[in-house]
Scaffold this active site. Structure first.
Site, PDB file in Angstrom:
ATOM      1  N   ASP A 217       8.919 -10.689 -69.388  1.00  0.00           N
ATOM      2  CA  ASP A 217       9.571 -11.113 -68.453  1.00  0.00           C
ATOM      3  C   ASP A 217       9.574 -13.287 -68.878  1.00  0.00           C
ATOM      4  O   ASP A 217       8.114 -13.625 -68.297  1.00  0.00           O
ATOM      5  CB  ASP A 217       9.558 -11.366 -66.679  1.00  0.00           C
ATOM      6  CG  ASP A 217       8.875 -10.125 -66.953  1.00  0.00           C
ATOM      7  OD1 ASP A 217      10.269  -9.396 -66.532  1.00  0.00           O
ATOM      8  OD2 ASP A 217       9.106  -9.756 -65.582  1.00  0.00           O
TER       9      ASP A 217
ATOM     10  N   ASP B 128      15.697  -0.019 -61.054  1.00  0.00           N
ATOM     11  CA  ASP B 128      15.014  -1.512 -60.053  1.00  0.00           C
ATOM     12  C   ASP B 128      14.368  -1.056 -58.434  1.00  0.00           C
ATOM     13  O   ASP B 128      15.306  -1.072 -57.555  1.00  0.00           O
ATOM     14  CB  ASP B 128      14.773  -2.714 -59.887  1.00  0.00           C
ATOM     15  CG  ASP B 128      14.921  -3.503 -61.262  1.00  0.00           C
ATOM     16  OD1 ASP B 128      14.315  -3.271 -62.469  1.00  0.00           O
ATOM     17  OD2 ASP B 128      16.024  -4.087 -61.316  1.00  0.00           O
TER      18      ASP B 128
END
Length: 251
Positions: free
Chosen positions: A130, A11
């Protein structure tokens, strides 16, 4: 049975690898180019690189960083973050990405999935989803998990498959960063309902969690970040344990 894949996730925020809990409280986890090279050398099957602030900040994924990472690795490499057009994908693939991951842009404009598949092929297109449970229902969220939508996980995943995406990367926001294990019940339903590979994300805390997500969650691949970044689990030792547990992996 196809070999199950182990995928470290980088990330990226402001050019650095970061890791948080439930998508917040980010802390620095190192240089993404160095980490990518280490993981490639240690036997990771693939890498995923997500510019987590790209969508929120309305800017494009850092193509030059993609190029530098791709130079150092010899395994498949997926890039996501702020991708919203055929042109964006073209740039990333030319800079060394093997696949791209789209998320918010796909929910806002589902036709984008069709357009990307038509131009680049299903094998290049991963749709990231998500989701978190609200009143017992898995609800899709956008912009790094900040914005709830009216989309339900399983319906959206089916549509993603029908539009031609090659894989789904499912992150449980409830499990993300908690190290309590993956959302195996939801993963098993996705894997049963769909015919494309499902990548499990969110919740890895120990080696047993990986075995559980492959057996109980029926996942095709497992993605994790902090347990790899902070050297809590080594990729080779993980694969050895998976092999001993009867999980097919490339060692």
């Amino acid at each position: 049975m196809l070999a199950k894949r182990i995928i470290p996730c980088l990330d990226i925020k402001d050019g650095r690898t970061v890791k948080g809990v439930n998508f917040v409280d980010l802390r620095d986890a190192g240089d993404p180019v160095e980490l990518a090279e280490i993981y490639s050398r240690e036997g990771a099957d693939e890498l995923v690189f997500l510019d987590i602030s790209a969508t929120e900040q309305k800017r494009k994924t850092l193509a030059d960083l993609v190029y530098r990472v791709a130079e150092k690795v010899n395994i498949p490499f997926t890039v996501g973050g702020g991708i919203s057009s055929v042109e964006d994908v073209d740039i990333l693939l030319h800079n060394g990405a093997d696949k791209v991951s789209i998320n918010s842009s796909a929910v806002k404009n589902p036709q984008l999935i069709n357009d990307l598949v038509a131009k680049f092929g299903s094998q290049c297109i991963v749709v990231a989803i998500d989701a978190k449970q609200i009143d017992g229902e898995w609800i899709v969220h956008l912009v790094g998990g900040k914005v709830p939508t009216d989309r339900k996980l399983f319906e959206w995943a089916k549509e993603v498959e029908e539009r031609g995406a090659g894989e789904i990367l499912f992150t449980s926001m409830d499990n993300d960063g908690t190290k309590d294990g993956f959302a195996n019940e939801a993963l098993a339903k996705l894997s049963t309902d769909l015919n494309i590979p499902i990548i499990a994300s969110g919740g890895a805390g120990n080696k047993q969690h990986f075995t559980d997500t492959f057996v109980e969650g029926k996942a095709d691949a497992a993605l994790a970040a902090s347990v790899f970044h902070f050297k809590e689990i080594g990729i080779q030792e993980l694969k050895q344990e998976l092999k001993e547990n009867g999980i097919p992996v490339r060692v």
